[in-house]
Write an enzyme that holds these catalytic residues in place. Sequence first.
Site, PDB file in Angstrom:
ATOM      1  CE  LYS A  61     -11.907 -66.209 -17.119  1.00 41.75           C
ATOM      2  NZ  LYS A  61     -11.307 -64.937 -17.546  1.00 41.75           N
TER       3      LYS A  61
ATOM      4  CG  ASP B 273      -6.389 -65.102 -15.186  1.00 38.22           C
ATOM      5  OD1 ASP B 273      -5.330 -65.597 -15.608  1.00 38.22           O
ATOM      6  OD2 ASP B 273      -7.045 -64.234 -15.801  1.00 38.22           O
TER       7      ASP B 273
ATOM      8  CE  LYS C 286      -4.973 -61.692 -14.590  1.00 36.37           C
ATOM      9  NZ  LYS C 286      -5.413 -60.699 -15.592  1.00 36.37           N
TER      10      LYS C 286
ATOM     11  CG  ASP D 198     -10.747 -64.968 -14.073  1.00 37.53           C
ATOM     12  OD1 ASP D 198     -11.642 -64.191 -14.446  1.00 37.53           O
ATOM     13  OD2 ASP D 198      -9.823 -65.363 -14.806  1.00 37.53           O
TER      14      ASP D 198
ATOM     15  NE  ARG E 144      -9.878 -63.555 -25.067  1.00 39.25           N
ATOM     16  CZ  ARG E 144      -9.646 -62.274 -25.337  1.00 39.25           C
ATOM     17  NH1 ARG E 144      -9.426 -61.878 -26.577  1.00 39.25           N
ATOM     18  NH2 ARG E 144      -9.644 -61.374 -24.368  1.00 39.25           N
TER      19      ARG E 144
HETATM   20  N1  BES Z   1      -9.684 -62.555 -15.848  1.00 36.38           N
HETATM   21  C1  BES Z   1      -9.164 -61.534 -16.683  1.00 36.38           C
HETATM   22  C2  BES Z   1     -10.107 -60.347 -16.847  1.00 36.38           C
HETATM   23  C3  BES Z   1     -10.348 -59.527 -15.605  1.00 36.38           C
HETATM   24  C4  BES Z   1      -9.518 -58.465 -15.303  1.00 36.38           C
HETATM   25  C5  BES Z   1     -11.422 -59.800 -14.779  1.00 36.38           C
HETATM   26  C6  BES Z   1      -9.758 -57.712 -14.171  1.00 36.38           C
HETATM   27  C7  BES Z   1     -11.654 -59.038 -13.645  1.00 36.38           C
HETATM   28  C8  BES Z   1     -10.823 -57.989 -13.347  1.00 36.38           C
HETATM   29  C9  BES Z   1      -8.882 -62.086 -18.073  1.00 36.38           C
HETATM   30  O1  BES Z   1      -8.535 -63.416 -18.136  1.00 36.38           O
HETATM   31  C10 BES Z   1      -7.739 -61.300 -18.616  1.00 36.38           C
HETATM   32  O2  BES Z   1      -6.705 -61.327 -18.028  1.00 36.38           O
HETATM   33  N2  BES Z   1      -7.963 -60.609 -19.723  1.00 36.38           N
HETATM   34  C11 BES Z   1      -6.985 -59.789 -20.302  1.00 36.38           C
HETATM   35  C12 BES Z   1      -7.086 -59.953 -21.801  1.00 36.38           C
HETATM   36  C13 BES Z   1      -5.953 -59.350 -22.573  1.00 36.38           C
HETATM   37  C14 BES Z   1      -4.676 -60.109 -22.300  1.00 36.38           C
HETATM   38  C15 BES Z   1      -6.296 -59.383 -24.034  1.00 36.38           C
HETATM   39  C16 BES Z   1      -7.254 -58.346 -19.909  1.00 36.38           C
HETATM   40  O3  BES Z   1      -8.406 -57.955 -19.802  1.00 36.38           O
HETATM   41  O4  BES Z   1      -6.286 -57.608 -19.679  1.00 36.38           O
HETATM   42 ZN    ZN Z   2      -9.280 -64.621 -16.574  1.00 36.92          ZN
HETATM   43 ZN    ZN Z   3      -6.451 -63.763 -17.834  1.00 39.41          ZN
END
Ligand code: BES
Ligand code: ZN
Ligand code: ZN
Length: 512
Positions: free
Chosen positions: A277, A282, A289, A300, A363
């Site tokens: 990835k 992000d 966020k 990320d 994803r």
């Molecule tokens: N890059 C994030 C996941 C992440 C969070 C990595 C904290 C490292 C530290 C990912 O793209 C994300 O934001 N995922 C969301 C998914 C949700 C919206 C279903 C998450 O984990 O909150």
């Molecule tokens: Zn991400």
């Molecule tokens: Zn994300």
Amino acid sequence: MIRRFAVSEAGPKQASVDALVVGAFRADPPELAPGAIELFSEGGGALSKYLAEVGFKGEKGETFLLPTAAAGVDLPARQLVVVGLGNKDKVDSCVLRQAAAVAIRTIKAKGARSVGTTLWAAAGEPGTVDALSSIRSVTEGIGLASYEFTKYKSNKDADSKKGGPEELVLLGCVVEGADAALQRARATVEAVCWARDMVNEPASAKAPMDLAREIQAKLTEAGVECEVWELDRLQKERLGGIVGVGKGSVNPPCLLRMRYVPRSSGSRVRTVCLVGKGVVFDSGGLSLKPAEGMETMKTDMSGGAAVAASMWALPRLGIDLEVVGYVPLVENLPSGSATKPGDVLRFRNGKSAEVLNTDAEGRLIMADALALSSELKPAAILDLATLTGACMVALGTKIFGVMGNDDGLVEAVLSAAEECGERGWHLPLPEDYKKQLESEVADMKNIGSRYGGALTAGLFLSEFVDEGIPWAHLDIAGPARSDSDEYEIPKGGTGVGVRTLLRFLERFGQSS
Ligand code: BES
Ligand code: ZN
Ligand code: ZN
């Protein structure tokens, strides 16, 4: 940072290094380890007693620094670091790696430019760890712990002076194959440190195309094929996930396609695909966020960095596999042109997904890259992604989750990780949880319910791996960065996954 790595037949008495690192086992008084004991008269009895008097017990991770003159030996090295190894009969690769790492941290700020060590011999004869593994562990421990990212610090001279040794010499080393083992460790260290550099780079200095060109230059020089697919090619190849996530940024997305072919490849050499990835930032996209959640989101792309850096090391490790790497690079930003919640994207394999949360973007880009990998019908696919906060909630910041469709492959990944000092844990992909991904308008949606987010993310990815292809997914959201220096892991980007991938590929290439 260590830049020169060497094996020397010369022992501590001849080698002119600034600092000497030796081991000691837990005992009362502490017992000097092989490689150190020979330096002192009467087996180092006087030094042992002295160490006991200052409260040094030889516990794992304990260090003591003293001038060699005070230790009662006449050596070219001015500083002596004694590092504890714990129980003599329990010394393993992990103990050696961590001891090497703490020792280098101890001398980092002391101005030593070169360090020599006999630690590689500490496991002794017949020994609890074989000499070549010891060489690898000690070299990796020292090399990885000496890493630092000073590119944006103004007072560079002062910093690099504090930064410690640039040269590592394994002293008194006449073991057959020692140099080859050292060179393998060195390739691993340099790959991990490059991955860390990429991760630590601010997002605005690594726009997808810029990072892609940097990676391409480095891989080409190393003899690894590397193509960069720009936006028009992404569209032509029907990579709707990558295009969709990249739409919000003025910096267009791209896809790296890397390929390593072993030099002496027989016609039956197997293929392994690696997918990483590569979200260079992000923000969450329109599903923005909160500020705090964004602070670390330049990291990320850690999965992509790990894949690119591993590809770079393959020629030096002489891996006997064809390895194809895919890294989609995108910037996930909100704007008038960004993908909106409710939009539908269509991926490489024809499946569609309703994007209900633009922050579940990983994803979406991994989907296209996994579908492309499946088309090659490889013997295995491994993917690495900082995919979910949920995985971090489940396993903390030091352990990555491993999911997959083949228990043998998952086991192989977990044991490769354990051998090289990284940690993973098997998580399930429960078939019935797939219901959570049902969409009213498309083949699936990109988020599940509130709980078990790492698993629903893994299940989403599984839709893009063709049946019969062994696949393992590593959710590295937790261990991709560290908040503190600990053993060989520095604060910031950790380069997690590189060691596991390389060890896995070495082992997989040896099996038939
Ligand atoms: N890059 C994030 C996941 C992440 C969070 C990595 C904290 C490292 C530290 C990912 O793209 C994300 O934001 N995922 C969301 C998914 C949700 C919206 C279903 C998450 O984990 O909150
Ligand atoms: Zn991400
Ligand atoms: Zn994300």
